[in-house]
Design a protein around this motif. Structure first.
Motif, short mmCIF file in Angstrom:
data_model
loop_
_atom_site.label_atom_id
_atom_site.label_comp_id
_atom_site.label_asym_id
_atom_site.label_seq_id
_atom_site.Cartn_x
_atom_site.Cartn_y
_atom_site.Cartn_z
N LEU A 13 0.89 -1.16 0.00
CA LEU A 13 0.00 0.00 0.00
C LEU A 13 0.92 1.21 0.00
N ARG A 14 0.77 2.07 -0.99
CA ARG A 14 1.70 3.17 -1.16
C ARG A 14 0.99 4.51 -1.06
N PHE A 15 1.76 5.51 -0.67
CA PHE A 15 1.26 6.89 -0.70
C PHE A 15 1.45 7.42 -2.11
N LYS A 16 0.71 8.45 -2.41
CA LYS A 16 0.91 9.11 -3.69
C LYS A 16 2.23 9.87 -3.62
N GLY A 17 3.19 9.48 -4.43
CA GLY A 17 4.51 10.10 -4.40
C GLY A 17 4.57 11.40 -5.16
N ASN A 23 14.14 14.86 -3.70
CA ASN A 23 14.47 13.78 -2.77
C ASN A 23 13.84 12.48 -3.29
N PRO A 24 14.65 11.50 -3.70
CA PRO A 24 14.12 10.24 -4.25
C PRO A 24 13.21 9.49 -3.29
N ASP A 28 8.27 7.28 -4.23
CA ASP A 28 7.50 6.05 -4.12
C ASP A 28 7.46 5.61 -2.65
N LEU A 29 6.56 6.19 -1.88
CA LEU A 29 6.48 5.95 -0.44
C LEU A 29 5.60 4.74 -0.13
N ALA A 79 15.37 14.25 6.02
CA ALA A 79 15.69 15.60 5.56
C ALA A 79 14.43 16.46 5.61
N ALA A 80 14.62 17.75 5.54
CA ALA A 80 13.48 18.67 5.60
C ALA A 80 12.44 18.36 4.52
N ASP A 81 12.90 17.86 3.35
CA ASP A 81 11.98 17.51 2.27
C ASP A 81 11.75 15.99 2.19
N GLY A 82 12.07 15.27 3.24
CA GLY A 82 11.95 13.81 3.25
C GLY A 82 10.62 13.32 3.77
#
Length: 169
Positions: A13-17, A23-24, A28-29, A79-82
């Motif tokens: 189950l993934r979040f909308k990336g 930030n890679p 695909d979270l 990271a701040a954008d992680g």
């Protein structure tokens, strides 16, 4: 996923990336995975488990952790954008401060949680407090006091540089 119709490793189950993120880890979270294993608290009633990336920040926030300490392999996630701060922002939750440091490797010693767990579960050692293991319980059983362990930690310090302790005597 909940009914167990999907084999382990076949679905997440993934979040909308965010593919435009620099930030890679944002591309695909994953949130949940299928895993057919007995859970110590919930038994065998569930076969979906949250991923570390999903639970780490949420648990830190719920428990009001002030400083979340992790090794450097998690640096881009925190990271701040992680993903760590992204998820807390989306959930409107408290955001702990994150701090990353390098692993301390000790030559000829098993330190990996997964490898230690294998040794314990397969009964190659007597348990987490086996004096041959470099766990806190193992060190205490070997006779080291908490003061000695703390002094060792103070003396080696914390760094972001790769380090290996060796003994050539």
């Amino acid at each position: 996923m909940r009914q167990g119709r999907v084999a382990e490793g076949e679905a997440f189950l993934r979040f909308k990336g965010d593919l435009s993120s620099s930030n890679p880890n944002q591309w695909d979270l994953s949130a949940y995975r299928v895993k057919f294993t007995h859970h110590p608290a919930s038994g065998s009633g569930w076969c979906i488990y949250p991923t570390y990336d999903f639970t780490h920040c949420v648990i830190d926030s719920i428990e009001n952790v002030t400083h979340s300490l992790c090794t450097l392999e998690f640096e881009s996630r925190q990271a701040a954008d992680g993903s760590y701060y992204w998820l807390l922002e989306k959930l409107g939750m408290y955001k702990p401060q994150t701090w990353e440091y390098a692993r301390l490797n000790i030559a000829y010693t098993v330190l990996s949680k997964r490898r230690l767990n294998t040794l314990v579960m397969k009964k190659h050692v007597e348990g987490w407090d086996d004096p041959r293991l470099l766990t806190l319980a193992g060190l205490r059983r070997r006779g080291y006091s908490s003061e000695t362990i703390n002094k060792f930690c103070e003396q080696i310090g914390v760094t972001r540089a790769d380090s290996v302790l060796t003994n050539y005597e």
